[in-house]
Structure formats: C-alpha cells, structure tokens
Design an enzyme around this catalytic site. Structure first.
Site, PDB file in Angstrom:
ATOM      1  N   ASP A  97       0.831  -1.211   0.000  1.00 47.31           N
ATOM      2  CA  ASP A  97       0.000   0.000   0.000  1.00 47.31           C
ATOM      3  C   ASP A  97       0.869   1.265   0.000  1.00 47.31           C
ATOM      4  OD1 ASP A  97      -2.373   1.380  -0.022  1.00 47.31           O
ATOM      5  OD2 ASP A  97      -2.806   1.093   2.107  1.00 47.31           O
ATOM      6  N   TRP A 133       2.938   7.913  -2.541  1.00 47.02           N
ATOM      7  CA  TRP A 133       4.351   8.058  -2.920  1.00 47.02           C
ATOM      8  C   TRP A 133       4.472   8.994  -4.130  1.00 47.02           C
ATOM      9  CZ3 TRP A 133       7.272   7.209  -7.267  1.00 47.02           C
ATOM     10  CH2 TRP A 133       8.657   7.101  -7.100  1.00 47.02           C
ATOM     11  N   HIS A 155       2.491   3.228  -8.945  1.00 46.49           N
ATOM     12  CA  HIS A 155       2.322   1.800  -9.250  1.00 46.49           C
ATOM     13  C   HIS A 155       3.515   1.297 -10.074  1.00 46.49           C
ATOM     14  CE1 HIS A 155      -1.557   2.144  -7.526  1.00 46.49           C
ATOM     15  NE2 HIS A 155      -2.126   2.784  -8.530  1.00 46.49           N
ATOM     16  N   GLU A 159     -12.497  -4.449  -4.491  1.00 45.58           N
ATOM     17  CA  GLU A 159     -12.920  -3.063  -4.227  1.00 45.58           C
ATOM     18  C   GLU A 159     -12.147  -2.056  -5.089  1.00 45.58           C
ATOM     19  OE1 GLU A 159     -12.165  -5.221  -1.623  1.00 45.58           O
ATOM     20  OE2 GLU A 159     -14.193  -5.540  -0.863  1.00 45.58           O
ATOM     21  N   ASN A 160     -10.981  -2.451  -5.591  1.00 44.49           N
ATOM     22  CA  ASN A 160     -10.169  -1.512  -6.377  1.00 44.49           C
ATOM     23  C   ASN A 160     -10.798  -1.153  -7.725  1.00 44.49           C
ATOM     24  OD1 ASN A 160      -7.028  -2.858  -5.094  1.00 44.49           O
ATOM     25  ND2 ASN A 160      -8.135  -1.035  -4.437  1.00 44.49           N
ATOM     26  N   ARG A 199       2.049  -4.781   6.275  1.00 44.70           N
ATOM     27  CA  ARG A 199       1.331  -3.748   5.515  1.00 44.70           C
ATOM     28  C   ARG A 199       2.176  -2.492   5.496  1.00 44.70           C
ATOM     29  NH1 ARG A 199      -4.958  -2.422   4.646  1.00 44.70           N
ATOM     30  NH2 ARG A 199      -4.618  -0.708   3.190  1.00 44.70           N
ATOM     31  N   LEU A 205      -7.093  -4.557   7.530  1.00 51.03           N
ATOM     32  CA  LEU A 205      -6.839  -5.742   6.701  1.00 51.03           C
ATOM     33  C   LEU A 205      -7.308  -5.564   5.267  1.00 51.03           C
ATOM     34  CD1 LEU A 205      -7.891  -8.591   9.165  1.00 51.03           C
ATOM     35  CD2 LEU A 205      -5.570  -7.915   8.544  1.00 51.03           C
ATOM     36  N   GLU A 217       0.930 -12.842  12.799  1.00 49.20           N
ATOM     37  CA  GLU A 217       1.530 -11.685  13.461  1.00 49.20           C
ATOM     38  C   GLU A 217       1.471 -10.514  12.485  1.00 49.20           C
ATOM     39  OE1 GLU A 217       2.512 -11.516  16.595  1.00 49.20           O
ATOM     40  OE2 GLU A 217       1.935 -13.614  16.865  1.00 49.20           O
TER      41      GLU A 217
HETATM   42  C1  IPE Z   1      -5.481  -2.770  -0.289  1.00 52.94           C
HETATM   43  O1  IPE Z   1      -5.105  -1.453  -0.461  1.00 52.94           O
HETATM   44  C2  IPE Z   1      -5.499  -3.464  -1.616  1.00 52.94           C
HETATM   45  C3  IPE Z   1      -4.197  -3.687  -2.230  1.00 52.94           C
HETATM   46  C4  IPE Z   1      -3.046  -3.412  -1.699  1.00 52.94           C
HETATM   47  C5  IPE Z   1      -4.243  -4.296  -3.521  1.00 52.94           C
HETATM   48  P1  IPE Z   1      -6.177  -0.300  -0.632  1.00 52.94           P
HETATM   49  O2  IPE Z   1      -5.428   0.971  -0.746  1.00 52.94           O
HETATM   50  O3  IPE Z   1      -7.113  -0.634  -1.730  1.00 52.94           O
HETATM   51  O4  IPE Z   1      -6.978  -0.385   0.742  1.00 52.94           O
HETATM   52  P2  IPE Z   1      -7.808   0.707   1.519  1.00 52.94           P
HETATM   53  O5  IPE Z   1      -8.797   1.294   0.548  1.00 52.94           O
HETATM   54  O6  IPE Z   1      -6.846   1.736   2.000  1.00 52.94           O
HETATM   55  O7  IPE Z   1      -8.444  -0.034   2.645  1.00 52.94           O
HETATM   56  C1  IPE Z   2      -1.480   0.203  -3.370  1.00 55.58           C
HETATM   57  O1  IPE Z   2      -1.264   1.568  -3.397  1.00 55.58           O
HETATM   58  C2  IPE Z   2      -1.695  -0.390  -4.740  1.00 55.58           C
HETATM   59  C3  IPE Z   2      -3.062  -0.861  -4.992  1.00 55.58           C
HETATM   60  C4  IPE Z   2      -4.052  -0.815  -4.149  1.00 55.58           C
HETATM   61  C5  IPE Z   2      -3.310  -1.431  -6.294  1.00 55.58           C
HETATM   62  P1  IPE Z   2      -2.451   2.582  -3.429  1.00 55.58           P
HETATM   63  O2  IPE Z   2      -2.807   2.894  -4.835  1.00 55.58           O
HETATM   64  O3  IPE Z   2      -3.574   2.116  -2.581  1.00 55.58           O
HETATM   65  O4  IPE Z   2      -1.794   3.865  -2.783  1.00 55.58           O
HETATM   66  P2  IPE Z   2      -2.456   4.880  -1.759  1.00 55.58           P
HETATM   67  O5  IPE Z   2      -2.958   4.064  -0.614  1.00 55.58           O
HETATM   68  O6  IPE Z   2      -3.566   5.565  -2.482  1.00 55.58           O
HETATM   69  O7  IPE Z   2      -1.350   5.799  -1.393  1.00 55.58           O
HETATM   70 MG    MG Z   3      -4.082   2.352  -0.670  1.00 51.76          MG
END
Ligand code: IPE
Ligand code: IPE
Ligand code: MG
Length: 267
Positions: free
Chosen positions: A35, A40, A52, A82-83, A201, A208, A220
C-alpha cells in the site's frame, strides 16, 4: 552454513539485520498488503500511476529476498475487488503493469524455481490478462523452491463465499465432506498452503482491507510507515526479526520452564 552474502552486502545495516534472523524459525507464509503507491507519487507531484510503476521494483526486490531467505509462500495483494471503484485509467494501468510483470519476470521466476499462484476471481479479468496469467502459471507449474501467490481481483469474503459454493457443488455431486475448519481450508484459494504467519502492511494503515480473512486468524501483524515503492530487503529483514521476537501463544499461556508457545500450535 547459509551464505548470507547473497542476502546482504557485508558491513551494511542490512547485514546486521540478517545476522539476527534465526533461519530455523522463519515464517512459512508471508503476506504483504502493498500500500501507498498513490501517496508516494502524489508526494512528488506526480500522477498516482507513477507510484504503481515504481512499486514493481519493490515487488521484484521482495520476491527475490523471500526466495533467498527460504520463505515457502509469499502472497502479494495486488488488486482487490474493491479496487474497481478507482478511476478507469488507474485500473487500466494496473492491469497493464500486471501483464508486463508476468511477461518480463516469468523467466526469472522459473530460473529461480519460483512457482506462481494467482488467487482471487482472476478469471473474471480482461481476457488478455487471463491469457497472460494462464501462460505464466503453466510455465512455472513444476517450480518448487517458493510459491508466489498474487492476489488479483481478490477479496477475503469472496474467497470464503467461493469455497462454500464449491463445497455445495461437490455435495450435490455426491462428494460429501464434514463442514469443519479443515474442509473449508481445503476449498480456499490457498488450499494446501500453510496459514499466514506474518502479515506486512506498508504505508501505516492499520486495517486488513479484506485480505486473507480466514488465513490471517493467528498471523503476526507488522505495519511500517514506509510506502510500498520504497520497501526493500532491509524492511523485510526488520519485519522478520520483529516477528521472531514475538510470543505466538495461540490462546495458551507460557509454561514455566516449558517449551515456547510457538512450538505448541494445535493441529
Ligand atoms: C489494499 O489497499 C489493496 C491492495 C493493496 C491491492 P487499498 O489501498 O485498496 O486499501 P484501503 O482502501 O486503504 O483499505
Ligand atoms: C497500493 O497503493 C496499490 C493498490 C491498491 C493497487 P495505493 O494505490 O492504494 O496507494 P495509496 O494508498 O492511495 O497511497
Ligand atoms: Mg491504498
């Protein structure tokens, strides 16, 4: 004697950490919620998708380090169900990065004897992605050193729903099994793999996000403020050193002069 020089250059902070790792008590299964890619990039005034792209370097480093350490299973959370709620261009970029990763890295995965596993409802992805996944799965089918699970179009709840559906289908076909923890575990995407020992994480979030809900029961948890694109071997070594200092009690209490709880896991 393990060759530590393949894990860290002598005299570096990484090497000091590696020396503290007990190779007889490694986590068997490590999961990572990768995450912080968006943050970043935003911090540098760049578009989120650049985060990414940069995150792929951290994936490469983490896979390599886990294989060298001797981890049995590494599960990386790459795309949740959810993405899909994200902007269309971001989703499109993620899917393309995935195809590119599989195309570019599969040779190196096979050379390093790493078997690819994909967990989630990945067959519902775009046909071009499904084809790329199928080809990569086939190429690495006989590899044995480590399993790299990539969680794609993944949701822990969907995984449990899918397991229940398959159990019911098998029942209807006369293949009946008791409904117990062992059976449910066998019908999950991670069937045959050990439960998660260590969950990492990045980016400091304390949740989670629907990752491996069943398998995480006694994991853990280790959270770092480091954003995923900056995550490297040193961070992983820190997580493992910290993990090994934990007392995994599994609900029991430490006996005076007895064996550590870690060794007493039931079942
Ligand atoms: C969790 O990250 C999913 C992945 C790392 C693929 P998200 O950025 O989608 O999670 P939330 O929305 O902060 O819970
Ligand atoms: C994790 O980084 C990658 C995926 C969920 C695919 P994010 O895209 O969630 O990055 P933040 O959380 O918005 O910074
Ligand atoms: Mg994220």
């Amino acid at each position: 004697m393990r060759d530590l020089s393949r894990l860290a250059t002598p005299g570096t902070p990484e090497e000091l950490l590696v020396r503290r790792i007990d190779f007889d008590r490694l986590p068997r299964h490590v999961g990572v919620i990768m995450d912080g890619n968006g943050r970043w990039a935003t911090a540098q005034g760049r578009p989120r998708v650049d985060g990414h792209r940069e995150g792929v370097k951290a994936v490469r480093a983490t896979v390599e380090t886990c294989a060298r350490l001797g981890i049995e299973v590494l599960t990386l959370y790459a795309f949740s169900v959810e993405n899909w709620k994200r902007p269309r261009y971001e989703v499109w970029t993620l899917m393309n990065l995935l195809k590119e990763y599989l195309r570019r890295e599969i040779d190196s995965l096979v050379e390093n004897d790493i078997r690819l596993g994909v967990i989630g409802r990945w067959r519902d992805l775009d046909p071009s992605v499904v084809r790329a996944i199928e080809a990569a799965l086939e190429r690495s089918r006989d590899c044995r050193r480590m399993t790299l699970n990539v969680a794609l179009n993944y949701s822990g709840r969907c995984e449990i729903v899918d397991a229940c559906r398959r159990i019911v289908t098998d029942w209807a076909a006369g293949k009946r099994a008791d409904i117990d923890e062992e059976t449910i575990g066998r019908y999950l995407y991670t069937s045959g793999q050990p439960d998660l020992d260590l969950l990492v994480r990045t980016s400091g979030e304390l949740r989670l996000s629907n990752f491996l809900l069943w398998q995480v029961a006694y994991s853990e948890l280790w959270v770092t403020p480091t954003l995923w694109p900056d995550f490297r071997a040193k961070d992983l070594f820190e997580a493992i050193v910290d993990y090994q200092a934990r007392d995994r009690r599994y609900g029991t209490v430490a006996e005076e002069g007895g064996e550590p709880a870690q060794e007493r896991r039931p079942g």
